[in-house]
Design an enzyme around this catalytic site. Structure first.
Site, PDB file in Angstrom:
ATOM      1  CB  THR A  24      -0.941   0.031   1.223  1.00  0.00           C
ATOM      2  OG1 THR A  24      -0.146   0.044   2.422  1.00  0.00           O
ATOM      3  CG2 THR A  24      -1.882  -1.164   1.236  1.00  0.00           C
ATOM      4  CD1 TRP A  25       5.276   4.155   0.404  1.00  0.00           C
ATOM      5  CD2 TRP A  25       6.781   3.026  -0.817  1.00  0.00           C
ATOM      6  NE1 TRP A  25       6.451   4.897   0.391  1.00  0.00           N
ATOM      7  CE2 TRP A  25       7.388   4.234  -0.352  1.00  0.00           C
ATOM      8  CE3 TRP A  25       7.538   2.151  -1.595  1.00  0.00           C
ATOM      9  CZ2 TRP A  25       8.705   4.576  -0.657  1.00  0.00           C
ATOM     10  CZ3 TRP A  25       8.852   2.488  -1.896  1.00  0.00           C
ATOM     11  CH2 TRP A  25       9.415   3.690  -1.432  1.00  0.00           C
ATOM     12  CG  ASP A  53       3.462  -4.258   4.137  1.00  0.00           C
ATOM     13  OD1 ASP A  53       3.910  -4.680   5.213  1.00  0.00           O
ATOM     14  OD2 ASP A  53       3.884  -3.220   3.580  1.00  0.00           O
ATOM     15  CE1 TYR A  58       5.293   2.547   3.678  1.00  0.00           C
ATOM     16  CE2 TYR A  58       3.532   0.960   3.387  1.00  0.00           C
ATOM     17  CZ  TYR A  58       4.878   1.250   3.468  1.00  0.00           C
ATOM     18  OH  TYR A  58       5.800   0.233   3.326  1.00  0.00           O
ATOM     19  CD  GLN A 166       7.677  -4.955   4.366  1.00  0.00           C
ATOM     20  OE1 GLN A 166       7.622  -3.792   3.986  1.00  0.00           O
ATOM     21  NE2 GLN A 166       6.669  -5.534   5.029  1.00  0.00           N
ATOM     22  CE1 TYR A 194      11.705  -1.378   0.114  1.00  0.00           C
ATOM     23  CE2 TYR A 194      11.919  -2.740   2.073  1.00  0.00           C
ATOM     24  CZ  TYR A 194      12.370  -1.703   1.285  1.00  0.00           C
ATOM     25  OH  TYR A 194      13.480  -0.986   1.665  1.00  0.00           O
TER      26      TYR A 194
END
Length: 281
Positions: A24-25, A53, A58, A166, A194
């Site tokens: 969801t960045w 995630d 964010y 991560q 990621y």
């Protein structure tokens, strides 16, 4: 001989999660986009990409609010991962930071809570704070992000309780293959990748990646994802904000890269031959 795609990953406590999740960045940064972003995440849930995630960082919590909309009425389908700022990862501040994340997502518990990167708070103190939240039923398990092998070794007796690390891992950032991936595999800890398709589109313009994609009748992003998913114990979390990209990501689970494909990708993106500093975005 080809390698079978890995569709699930097993956490140290035995929990199985999808090997392909959703990131969801950059979501939640513009209010006008939030509805479409939530709809994309819901489509991902429909397609079995139930690991989502996010992080308090964010969009200053905006991405967590998008997640709230996406999982409305579907909490039990989702495996939620969020991350705490390093400056909030202390005994005094973590609980308050978590409560804000829980409120933004509209949930009572987070399935996996990660230290976003290492800061000034001692790891031992962060682990203690995580443990208190597990005991309180606020989080089900904890893990870390952007930590290298020496950092993980510093966890000591707490290492078996660390659910994941991560890190940045893709064809352009293969450093973890040298030592981090083997270390985590030896400790039965999955690695969460990621930016598995890179940032800014440069990776997806690679002639080698496009050539392999053409052989499989798909796009370069799907091949980049299939590359990360070829390893056991990898969870990839690409971000997609429109239905077409979500479906393309989901299709990557069925791609089996051949030895010819892997040779071509290795030639264009050589694997590491020595220790490399852990890359971060």
């Amino acid at each position: 001989m080809t390698e079978k795609p890995q569709r699930t990953a097993r956490l140290p406590d035995g929990t199985e999660v999808p090997a392909l999740g959703q990131g969801t960045w950059h979501m939640g940064e513009r209010g006008s986009d939030r509805r479409a972003e939530a709809e994309a995440l819901r489509l991902g849930l429909d397609l079995g990409m139930s690991l989502i995630d996010t992080a308090e960082m964010y969009a200053d919590g905006g991405a967590e609010e998008v997640v709230r909309e996406a999982i409305a009425g579907r909490r039990e389908e989702a495996f939620l991962v969020s991350k705490v700022y390093p400056q909030n990862a202390s005994r005094a501040r973590m609980a308050r930071s978590l409560e804000a994340s829980l409120r933004r997502m509209g949930v009572e518990t987070i399935d996996l809570y990660l230290l976003h990167w290492r800061g000034g708070v001692p790891l031992a103190e962060t682990v203690e704070a995580f443990g208190r939240l597990v005991e309180a039923g606020k989080i089900r398990r904890w893990g870390v992000s952007n930590l290298d092998v020496d950092d993980l070794e510093e966890l000591g007796a707490a290492l078996p309780d660390c659910a994941t690390d991560q890190v940045l891992y893709n064809l352009e950032a293969r450093g973890p293959e040298y030592d981090l991936l083997p270390f985590c595999r030896d400790h039965r800890m999955p690695v969460m990748a990621y930016s598995p398709v890179g940032q800014g589109g440069r990776l997806l313009r690679s002639p080698a990646l496009r050539e392999v994609a053409a052989r499989h009748g798909t796009g370069p992003a799907a091949i980049a994802l299939a590359f990360t998913l070829r390893w056991e114990g990898i969870i990839a979390i690409p971000k997609a904000a429109d239905p077409a990209h979500v479906r393309q990501n989901a299709a990557a689970r069925d791609i089996v890269l051949t030895e010819e494909d892997l040779r071509a990708l290795d030639a264009a993106f050589p694997p590491p031959r020595r220790k490399q500093a852990l890359a971060m975005l």
